[in-house]
Design a protein around this motif. Structure first.
Motif, mmCIF file in Angstrom:
data_model
loop_
_atom_site.group_PDB
_atom_site.id
_atom_site.type_symbol
_atom_site.label_atom_id
_atom_site.label_comp_id
_atom_site.label_asym_id
_atom_site.label_seq_id
_atom_site.Cartn_x
_atom_site.Cartn_y
_atom_site.Cartn_z
ATOM 1 N N GLU A 45 18.976 8.501 12.650
ATOM 2 C CA GLU A 45 19.292 8.441 11.229
ATOM 3 C C GLU A 45 18.272 9.235 10.435
ATOM 4 O O GLU A 45 17.127 8.813 10.292
ATOM 5 N N ARG A 46 18.675 10.408 9.915
ATOM 6 C CA ARG A 46 17.721 11.247 9.201
ATOM 7 C C ARG A 46 17.305 10.636 7.864
ATOM 8 O O ARG A 46 16.318 11.037 7.271
ATOM 9 N N GLY A 47 18.062 9.663 7.356
ATOM 10 C CA GLY A 47 17.722 9.053 6.078
ATOM 11 C C GLY A 47 16.604 8.026 6.171
ATOM 12 O O GLY A 47 16.094 7.580 5.157
ATOM 13 N N GLN A 48 16.235 7.639 7.401
ATOM 14 C CA GLN A 48 15.184 6.637 7.570
ATOM 15 C C GLN A 48 13.829 7.331 7.565
ATOM 16 O O GLN A 48 13.465 8.018 8.517
ATOM 17 N N ILE A 49 13.098 7.145 6.463
ATOM 18 C CA ILE A 49 11.813 7.814 6.297
ATOM 19 C C ILE A 49 10.760 6.803 5.869
ATOM 20 O O ILE A 49 11.078 5.723 5.375
ATOM 21 N N TYR A 50 9.510 7.207 6.068
ATOM 22 C CA TYR A 50 8.368 6.377 5.693
ATOM 23 C C TYR A 50 7.320 7.295 5.091
ATOM 24 O O TYR A 50 6.946 8.305 5.693
ATOM 25 N N LEU A 51 6.884 6.989 3.883
ATOM 26 C CA LEU A 51 5.851 7.771 3.204
ATOM 27 C C LEU A 51 4.603 6.911 3.086
ATOM 28 O O LEU A 51 4.552 5.983 2.264
ATOM 29 N N PRO A 52 3.588 7.152 3.920
ATOM 30 C CA PRO A 52 2.390 6.294 3.923
ATOM 31 C C PRO A 52 1.728 6.176 2.554
ATOM 32 O O PRO A 52 1.296 5.083 2.164
ATOM 33 N N GLY A 53 1.635 7.295 1.813
ATOM 34 C CA GLY A 53 0.982 7.244 0.510
ATOM 35 C C GLY A 53 1.717 6.362 -0.479
ATOM 36 O O GLY A 53 1.110 5.561 -1.208
ATOM 37 N N ILE A 54 3.038 6.489 -0.524
ATOM 38 C CA ILE A 54 3.844 5.662 -1.430
ATOM 39 C C ILE A 54 3.805 4.209 -0.999
ATOM 40 O O ILE A 54 3.737 3.291 -1.834
ATOM 41 N N ASN A 55 3.838 3.965 0.308
ATOM 42 C CA ASN A 55 3.785 2.595 0.809
ATOM 43 C C ASN A 55 2.489 1.909 0.381
ATOM 44 O O ASN A 55 2.494 0.748 -0.056
ATOM 45 N N LEU A 56 1.374 2.622 0.496
ATOM 46 C CA LEU A 56 0.083 2.042 0.101
ATOM 47 C C LEU A 56 0.039 1.780 -1.402
ATOM 48 O O LEU A 56 -0.425 0.714 -1.845
ATOM 49 N N ALA A 57 0.538 2.736 -2.193
ATOM 50 C CA ALA A 57 0.533 2.559 -3.649
ATOM 51 C C ALA A 57 1.396 1.369 -4.057
ATOM 52 O O ALA A 57 1.008 0.560 -4.915
ATOM 53 N N LEU A 58 2.585 1.238 -3.435
ATOM 54 C CA LEU A 58 3.458 0.104 -3.746
ATOM 55 C C LEU A 58 2.817 -1.213 -3.324
ATOM 56 O O LEU A 58 2.894 -2.218 -4.037
ATOM 57 N N PHE A 59 2.184 -1.212 -2.152
ATOM 58 C CA PHE A 59 1.540 -2.439 -1.665
ATOM 59 C C PHE A 59 0.479 -2.930 -2.643
ATOM 60 O O PHE A 59 0.473 -4.091 -3.045
ATOM 61 N N VAL A 60 -0.406 -2.025 -3.031
ATOM 62 C CA VAL A 60 -1.454 -2.404 -3.976
ATOM 63 C C VAL A 60 -0.845 -2.872 -5.294
ATOM 64 O O VAL A 60 -1.245 -3.893 -5.870
ATOM 65 N N GLY A 61 0.159 -2.126 -5.778
ATOM 66 C CA GLY A 61 0.782 -2.474 -7.051
ATOM 67 C C GLY A 61 1.483 -3.816 -7.019
ATOM 68 O O GLY A 61 1.372 -4.615 -7.960
ATOM 69 N N VAL A 62 2.230 -4.094 -5.947
ATOM 70 C CA VAL A 62 2.967 -5.360 -5.847
ATOM 71 C C VAL A 62 2.004 -6.537 -5.751
ATOM 72 O O VAL A 62 2.200 -7.573 -6.409
ATOM 73 N N ILE A 63 0.961 -6.403 -4.933
ATOM 74 C CA ILE A 63 -0.004 -7.504 -4.792
ATOM 75 C C ILE A 63 -0.697 -7.773 -6.127
ATOM 76 O O ILE A 63 -0.859 -8.944 -6.542
ATOM 77 N N LEU A 64 -1.110 -6.713 -6.818
ATOM 78 C CA LEU A 64 -1.744 -6.901 -8.121
ATOM 79 C C LEU A 64 -0.763 -7.511 -9.124
ATOM 80 O O LEU A 64 -1.168 -8.310 -9.980
ATOM 81 N N THR A 65 0.507 -7.159 -9.008
ATOM 82 C CA THR A 65 1.523 -7.733 -9.893
ATOM 83 C C THR A 65 1.655 -9.231 -9.667
ATOM 84 O O THR A 65 1.717 -10.025 -10.618
ATOM 85 N N VAL A 66 1.701 -9.649 -8.409
ATOM 86 C CA VAL A 66 1.804 -11.078 -8.089
ATOM 87 C C VAL A 66 0.578 -11.823 -8.601
ATOM 88 O O VAL A 66 0.691 -12.888 -9.241
ATOM 89 N N LEU A 67 -0.605 -11.285 -8.331
ATOM 90 C CA LEU A 67 -1.832 -11.966 -8.735
ATOM 91 C C LEU A 67 -2.019 -11.950 -10.249
ATOM 92 O O LEU A 67 -2.576 -12.888 -10.823
ATOM 93 N N GLY A 68 -1.534 -10.895 -10.904
ATOM 94 C CA GLY A 68 -1.712 -10.785 -12.347
ATOM 95 C C GLY A 68 -0.741 -11.637 -13.137
ATOM 96 O O GLY A 68 -1.122 -12.317 -14.096
ATOM 97 N N PHE A 69 0.536 -11.650 -12.723
ATOM 98 C CA PHE A 69 1.546 -12.409 -13.475
ATOM 99 C C PHE A 69 1.653 -13.862 -13.017
ATOM 100 O O PHE A 69 2.148 -14.705 -13.756
ATOM 101 N N LYS A 70 1.257 -14.141 -11.763
ATOM 102 C CA LYS A 70 1.075 -15.500 -11.229
ATOM 103 C C LYS A 70 2.360 -16.278 -10.976
ATOM 104 O O LYS A 70 2.403 -17.104 -10.076
#
Length: 643
Positions: A354-379
């Protein structure tokens, strides 16, 4: 709401051949797969949507009339926004089968030769800002979905209250860690799991609905009208909570290229819509029986013995919804790279099939940090709901405008037909946007600020690349002039083939001029390679490579790729060889230019944007690795360029 096509399950792509006799079975299989990708976001809305209508900052009291009024608004929102706007109208605007806001932008920008292009800057601005908004959605959706699911534990006992955020973070950490391994394996179970989820929604709703069937009267639009008349301004603000039931509507259009319109419609009308409405009606019946259940009507629908299994099931559904948003961010970033609005980033293909299955390490890391900070910030999910909706409603409004442009400019639909239809959708979009606008101070600024930052990065990169190309052209010379100069002063020729990559299919690559200036030699065969991105998702294989033979051993090769494709030098050279171009790869050298960018006060961009562009350029992935050029065959020639 999902972004552009989240291609994360190992489902077959939409067939282009005529339908086979068993097409209904194939459509049903695709509809099952679509459950796990397309409907994860909208399918988890019952976890928090109705609760926020009555307990949120602008919630209304759970009286008999208010409950019927809110349920009426929910029902008609699902019908008008999802069923009519997206499934009937917007999904007609497919860019060679692909959907999503960037695909729609590219479709709106396409023009026939000689046609006026005045609308293009407006289309680009709207499309890019709409895409930028989806990154904000990509942070909030995983956070609010998983938080809402885990918060079900607090319904069982307050003891779990202190563990909700740690458990949510733990679930999200695991989700982001598995991205590098691809989702082909787990993607196969997403559809059946979501089938179980939607059936559970329906069963929970019916269980309560049979105790108070009169709640079905909420289907009448009169209840919605009476709700506004009774609550007036407060009732209008309650639309911000109602809007949460349709926040996954964009996913139906974004995933069209992977599943096709028909399977998505089958899944919606055959299972998703009935299950959602039965659950919302069941929650409403519970509120009519016990208004105190407004604190968490979804989990209070379940009997005591089913509460913990329901939390597990809800968490699984929330993870699937989050996965779709993550994969959507990967997909939309890939499109932005190919359309020239984002620097080259590492793109890993996690599936050979499946050529549509891709992984972008940089975007994954940015989303991870952003989501975790969102959970901790909004509670809490309630705090997140205060921020949720403004970005999605803005993106939906942009989709309406772009779809109108496509209808007028591409399909030649008369204004008398297109304007009323688009106007109706715009009224709905702007109503939801206005109701959500009051959330800006309460947290809605967060996705808007993120969208503005992403929009700034994308426009800076695009403008910077245009300025850089202008600077390089001004210091270059026309190719025909260079070839003419060889008549009087022929260079020393050496054996082999030299490939010079150039973004200008007409001029002389700066690296070629530098090579002649410093090395004072020229290879027997010189290939000028231009990789062009088209405003279509895919370019047919037979049209991807064009070989133009010039004089003096020069050959121009133009490779065209769609915005859903990643160009590969080995593949390009293979197709060039099939077109009759002869060369020995072991005797071939690749000459690449590496520019050192210096911000200046020359006309172009503000100094801070030039500095930002220079920083983005330094951190972009090298052409060697991105285009899969054999690294031992590469020669880089540097130059300083003032922006």
């Amino acid at each position: 709401m999902s972004a552009s096509p989240p291609s994360l399950s190992s489902v077959p792509t939409v067939p282009s051949a005529p339908e086979a006799p068993d097409s209904n079975k194939r459509t049903a299989a695709l509809a099952m797969a679509a459950l796990g990708i397309v409907y994860g976001d909208i399918g988890t809305s019952p976890l928090y949507a109705l609760r926020e209508c009555f307990t949120g900052e602008h919630g209304v009291a759970p009286t008999h009339d208010n409950v019927l009024g809110v349920l009426s608004l929910i029902f008609w929102a699902l019908i008008l926004v999802v069923s009519v706007k997206y499934l009937v109208f917007v999904m007609r605007a497919d860019n060679r089968g692909e959907g999503g806001i960037l695909a729609l932008m590219a479709l709106a920008m396409q023009r026939k030769r000689g046609e006026e292009v005045k609308v293009r800057p407006v289309v680009i601005t709207l499309g890019l800002f709409g895409a930028a908004l989806l990154y904000g959605d990509g942070l909030i959706t995983p956070a609010i979905s998983v938080l809402s699911a885990v918060e079900g534990l607090s319904v069982a006992t307050p003891v779990f209250e202190a563990y909700i955020r740690p458990l949510t973070v733990l679930v999200l950490v695991g989700l982001f860690l598995i991205q590098r391994h691809g989702t082909a394996g787990i993607g196969a179970i997403f559809g059946p799991f979501m089938l179980l989820w939607f059936l559970s929604l329906a069963v929970l709703g019916v269980k309560e609905l049979v105790t108070y069937p009169a709640v079905l009267g909420a289907l009448s639009p009169l209840n919605g009208v009476n709700f506004f008349l009774a609550n007036q301004g407060h009732g209008f603000l309650a639309l911000g909570g109602v809007f949460l039931v349709v926040t996954g509507g964009e996913a139906l259009y974004a995933d069209m290229g992977h599943f096709g319109a028909k399977p998505i419609k089958w899944a919606w009308f055959g299972l998703v819509l009935p299950s959602l409405m039965l659950n919302y009606m069941g929650q409403g019946a519970l509120l009519l029986r016990d208004p105190n259940a407004a604190r968490n009507p979804f989990f209070l629908l379940a009997p005591d013995w089913a509460l913990y299994p329901l939390v597990v099931l809800s968490t699984g559904a929330a993870v699937i919804a989050a996965q779709a948003l993550i994969s959507g961010a990967f997909s939309i970033t890939q499109q932005a790279i190919q359309l020239g609005y984002t620097p080259r980033l590492e793109v890993v293909h996690t599936s050979a099939e499946e050529r549509g299955q891709i992984y972008l390490p940089g975007i994954n890391l940015a989303l991870f940090v952003g989501v975790i900070l969102t959970v901790l910030g909004f509670k809490s999910s309630t705090n997140l709901a205060a921020a949720y909706g403004i970005a999605v409603s803005t993106a939906m409004s942009i989709t309406t405008v772009l779809a109108y442009v496509v209808a007028r400019e591409r399909w030649n639909v008369s204004r008398a037909v297109a304007l009323p239809v688009a106007g109706l959708f715009a009224i709905m979009d702007l109503s939801f946007f206005s109701a959500n606008a009051v959330k800006i101070a309460a947290g809605g600024w967060f996705p808007l600020l993120l969208a503005l930052a992403v929009f700034t990065l994308m426009t800076t990169w695009k403008r910077g690349r245009d300025i850089l190309a202008q600077r390089l052209r001004s210091s270059s010379m026309p190719l025909n002039q260079l070839l003419e100069s060889f008549g009087d002063h022929p260079p020393v020729r050496v054996s082999g083939t030299a490939i010079f990559m150039t973004g200008n299919p007409e001029g002389t690559p700066p690296a070629l001029l530098h090579n002649l200036k410093h090395n004072k030699v020229l290879h027997e065969q010189v290939m000028l390679l231009t990789i062009a991105s088209e405003e279509v998702p895919h370019v047919p294989p037979e049209d991807r490579v064009e070989v133009i033979r010039l004089e003096a051993g020069f050959v121009r090769v133009i490779s065209r790729h769609g915005f859903m494709e990643n160009p590969s030098i080995p593949e390009i050279l293979k197709r060039a060889r099939e077109k009759g171009l002869q060369f020995n790869l072991m005797g071939t050298s690749f000459f690449l230019g590496r520019e050192t960018l210096i911000p200046s006060k020359k006309p172009g961009m503000a100094m801070w944007r030039e500095a930002l562009f220079a920083w983005m350029s330094r951190n972009a992935r090298s052409a060697t690795s991105y285009f899969r050029i054999p690294p031992n065959r590469v020669v880089e020639l540097g130059a300083q360029v003032e922006l």
